[in-house]
Design an enzyme around this catalytic site. Structure first.
Site, PDB file in Angstrom:
ATOM      1  N   HIS A 160      14.963  12.235  -1.579  1.00 58.05           N
ATOM      2  CA  HIS A 160      14.229  11.510  -0.550  1.00 58.05           C
ATOM      3  C   HIS A 160      15.114  10.558   0.237  1.00 58.05           C
ATOM      4  CE1 HIS A 160      10.844  13.294  -2.600  1.00 58.05           C
ATOM      5  NE2 HIS A 160      10.320  13.280  -1.402  1.00 58.05           N
ATOM      6  N   CYS A 180       6.426  21.905   6.257  1.00 61.94           N
ATOM      7  CA  CYS A 180       6.882  20.531   6.426  1.00 61.94           C
ATOM      8  C   CYS A 180       8.077  20.173   5.541  1.00 61.94           C
ATOM      9  CB  CYS A 180       5.747  19.542   6.177  1.00 61.94           C
ATOM     10  SG  CYS A 180       5.135  19.582   4.487  1.00 61.94           S
ATOM     11  N   GLU A 205       3.394  24.075  -2.654  1.00 65.23           N
ATOM     12  CA  GLU A 205       4.686  23.647  -3.203  1.00 65.23           C
ATOM     13  C   GLU A 205       4.966  24.281  -4.561  1.00 65.23           C
ATOM     14  OE1 GLU A 205       5.547  19.223  -2.044  1.00 65.23           O
ATOM     15  OE2 GLU A 205       3.528  19.296  -2.852  1.00 65.23           O
ATOM     16  N   ARG A 231      15.592  19.699  -7.694  1.00 64.64           N
ATOM     17  CA  ARG A 231      16.082  19.330  -6.365  1.00 64.64           C
ATOM     18  C   ARG A 231      16.933  18.070  -6.399  1.00 64.64           C
ATOM     19  NH1 ARG A 231      10.583  17.462  -3.136  1.00 64.64           N
ATOM     20  NH2 ARG A 231      11.916  16.296  -1.761  1.00 64.64           N
ATOM     21  N   ASP A 282       9.935  21.245  -2.622  1.00 59.99           N
ATOM     22  CA  ASP A 282       9.436  21.460  -3.973  1.00 59.99           C
ATOM     23  C   ASP A 282       9.232  22.946  -4.252  1.00 59.99           C
ATOM     24  OD1 ASP A 282       9.309  19.008  -5.356  1.00 59.99           O
ATOM     25  OD2 ASP A 282       7.721  18.352  -4.020  1.00 59.99           O
TER      26      ASP A 282
HETATM   27  C1  PEP Z   1       8.317  19.272   0.073  1.00 58.39           C
HETATM   28  O1  PEP Z   1       8.265  19.285  -1.153  1.00 58.39           O
HETATM   29  O2  PEP Z   1       8.846  20.171   0.757  1.00 58.39           O
HETATM   30  C2  PEP Z   1       7.741  18.143   0.822  1.00 58.39           C
HETATM   31  C3  PEP Z   1       7.639  18.163   2.126  1.00 58.39           C
HETATM   32  O3  PEP Z   1       7.360  17.053   0.099  1.00 58.39           O
HETATM   33  P1  PEP Z   1       8.400  15.997  -0.502  1.00 58.39           P
HETATM   34  O4  PEP Z   1       9.762  16.349   0.023  1.00 58.39           O
HETATM   35  O5  PEP Z   1       7.962  14.657  -0.066  1.00 58.39           O
HETATM   36  O6  PEP Z   1       8.264  16.228  -1.961  1.00 58.39           O
HETATM   37 MG    MG Z   2       6.961  17.891  -2.198  1.00 61.91          MG
END
Ligand code: PEP
Ligand code: MG
Length: 555
Positions: free
Chosen positions: A188, A501, A430, A464, A454
């Site tokens: 993140h 996303c 996800e 990840r 995810d």
């Molecule tokens: C994802 O997992 O691709 C996502 C958009 O959510 P985050 O990255 O916040 O886990």
């Molecule tokens: Mg996610």
């Protein structure tokens, strides 16, 4: 000249002095002091400085975020001056001849434990506050600046790793670039860097030595190159690249207001991912078509306790109003895994990515979920809000989410509070389970949003956050792309729309394939909107897009 090679995770060239991020986790040496009067004076002075700093922070918070934000710092200020706290510290200094740092830490732990053991959730959350205040006082006593950036000029910030909560709290105007020793591209922190348009490099290990602090650095967030004491040629090369980037930015800005449409007439929505209200400026500046993912959990990471319904409502309403009727998809709390907030009091888990996180927390702690849903529905009266549920694996979870939404709607109706009853509900895809169930799930919701970060992690059984997996963590793996295609087909069969996303949405090497799958929307960091629009507007051959998809699916 010294060149260090890391992994570029947020493009752009930055030039500036190196600054090491310092944490509050100072090593505290316990000492028995000879002069307890002098030690007591040290504490009094540090505590007064802390209270003064907190007063300034409260004022800053009031100006930038309103009275409720200010209240947090005012509460901390009161804690620093609280007589019970001060007396207990005095007792340890005077009676046990303990040094001030150790006395503050001991007393704060006692208080924190007392708060934690209380039944009341609000009081439990005070444990994190008292630790925070104590950390500030100890920081002043030891001279270690905690967290903040103690520099008059913007810097390139280096750290072992940065927690999302640390990143979000920083004064962004002071940061030219990030460098971390560890980390992974889909962490993140990397995502936040991209959202903020700040060049970032990760995985440099221990190559950056303390003695480099203050030196002028040239960093390239695309190639991962870090140059110290650059020779003239390198400096010119980097500056030329920076100038070219600025030139490209000018060219792209001419695309504002134009549709994301191929020459042969296929169009797609390009929305933006955001983590805070402040990010909306970048969305508007880059002509994002909407917000495809508001990671609401960052509201929960900013403070030391749960954001109230009012605070959340204010944030969601502001984003919805600023976006002026464009769709704003707000994801419910996705805490857990790498996004931790101490005050949630979650048990330590062996495997947090697969533990009690995201929707699992919301469905296990209905009072937290309800507060957020109330804020979301209230905000729906001020724009086009859509609600997105993360980490779904099962049909029953979706049904429970919908039941919780209906209960909140009913409550608001009874209270005479306006909301939009047609607020769209969507789920994140996800997990492999959600992919396999997507035909069934599509019947229950208005839209899907594929979280490829995810999804890659769970499809490929690759953490990840782990920086050692290298090519094993392959978001282009045909299994991931086949999963997305399956989900797109199932969404469309049910007459629903589908967006992506995760970070893959912005990957220009996949745009043709996503168009060929019929993906309706891509949600990307604001800085990626115009480059994608540029690429899409130059496409002219649907057959070529189909071929690109076929090649990728075959691997
Ligand atoms: C994802 O997992 O691709 C996502 C958009 O959510 P985050 O990255 O916040 O886990
Ligand atoms: Mg996610």
């Amino acid at each position: 000249m010294l060149v260090i090679q890391g992994k570029g995770v947020s493009a752009g060239v930055a030039v500036g002095p190196l600054y090491f991020y310092r944490r509050a986790a100072q090593e505290i040496i316990r000492r028995i002091v000879g002069d307890t009067d002098a030690e007591w004076k040290r504490f009094e002075e540090a505590s007064a400085v802390a209270a003064h700093q907190l007063g300034i922070l409260a004022e800053k918070a009031r100006e930038e975020a309103g009275d409720e934000a200010a209240l947090l710092f005012e509460t901390h200020q009161m804690m620093a001056e609280d007589m019970d706290f001060v007396d207990a510290v005095q007792g340890l200094i005077r009676d046990a001849a303990l040094n001030a740092e150790a006395a503050v830490m001991d007393v704060s732990e006692q208080f924190a434990e007392m708060f934690s053991s209380m039944d009341d959730e609000y009081m439990q959350a005070r444990a994190a506050d008292i630790r925070d205040v104590a950390g500030r006082i100890v920081g002043i006593l030891t001279g270690v600046v905690s967290g903040g950036i103690d520099s008059d000029v913007p810097v390139i910030l280096a750290s072992d790793d940065l927690a999302p909560s640390e990143t979000i709290q920083m004064d962004k105007s002071k940061i030219l670039g990030f460098i971390t020793a560890g980390g992974s591209g889909s962490s993140h922190t990397a995502i936040l860097a991209r959202t903020m348009g700040i060049p970032a490099i990760i995985g440099v290990g221990d190559a950056l030595k303390d003695e480099f602090e203050g030196r002028k650095l040239y960093i390239d967030g695309e190639t991962g190159e870090i140059v110290i004491q650059a020779d003239q040629l390198t400096a010119e090369r980097m500056l030329t690249k920076q100038a070219k980037q600025q030139e490209t930015r000018r060219m792209l800005s001419n695309l504002k207001g134009l549709p994301n449409e191929t020459k042969d007439g296929q169009s797609i929505q390009i929305y933006c991912n955001i983590g805070s209200v402040e990010d909306v400026d970048a969305v508007i500046a880059n002509d994002g078509g909407g917000i495809g993912l508001f990671r609401s959990e960052f509201l929960y990471l900013q403070g030391n306790t749960y954001p109230t319904e009012e605070e959340q409502f204010e944030a969601y309403r502001t984003v919805a109003s600023l976006m002026k009727g464009k769709r704003v998809i707000i994801r419910t709390l996705d805490i857990g895994a790498d996004k931790q907030a101490d005050y949630f009091g979650l048990a330590k888990e062996e495997n947090p990515a697969m533990g009690l996180r995201a929707i699992r927390i919301c469905l296990s702690r209905p009072e937290i979920f309800k507060t957020q849903l109330r804020a979301l529905y209230r905000a729906s009266a001020y724009g086009k809000v859509a609600i997105l549920f993360p980490m779904i694996t099962s049909e029953w979870e979706v049904r429970e989410c919908k039941r919780a939404c209906l209960a909140v709607q009913q409550e608001l109706k009874t209270e005479g509070i306006p909301f939009d009853p047609d607020t769209e509900l969507g789920i994140m895809i996800e997990t492999p389970a959600a992919v396999m169930m997507s035909d069934v799930l599509a019947e229950l919701v208005d839209f899907f949003s594929v979280g490829t970060n995810d999804l890659t992690q769970y499809m490929l059984a690759c953490d990840r956050q782990c920086d050692r997996l290298g090519k094993f963590f392959d978001p282009h793996h045909p299994a991931v792309l086949r999963a997305i295609r399956t989900v797109a087909e199932n969404a469309h069969k049910a007459g629903k729309w589908i967006g992506i996303c995760g970070e893959l949405a912005a990957d220009p090497t996949l745009t043709e394939a996503f168009l060929a799958m019929g993906i309706d929307e891509l949600s990307v960091t604001p800085g990626s909107v115009l480059p994608l629009r540029h690429a899409i507007r130059n496409m002219d051959d649907p057959k070529a897009r189909k071929r690109a998809l076929k090649d990728l699916l075959e691997g």
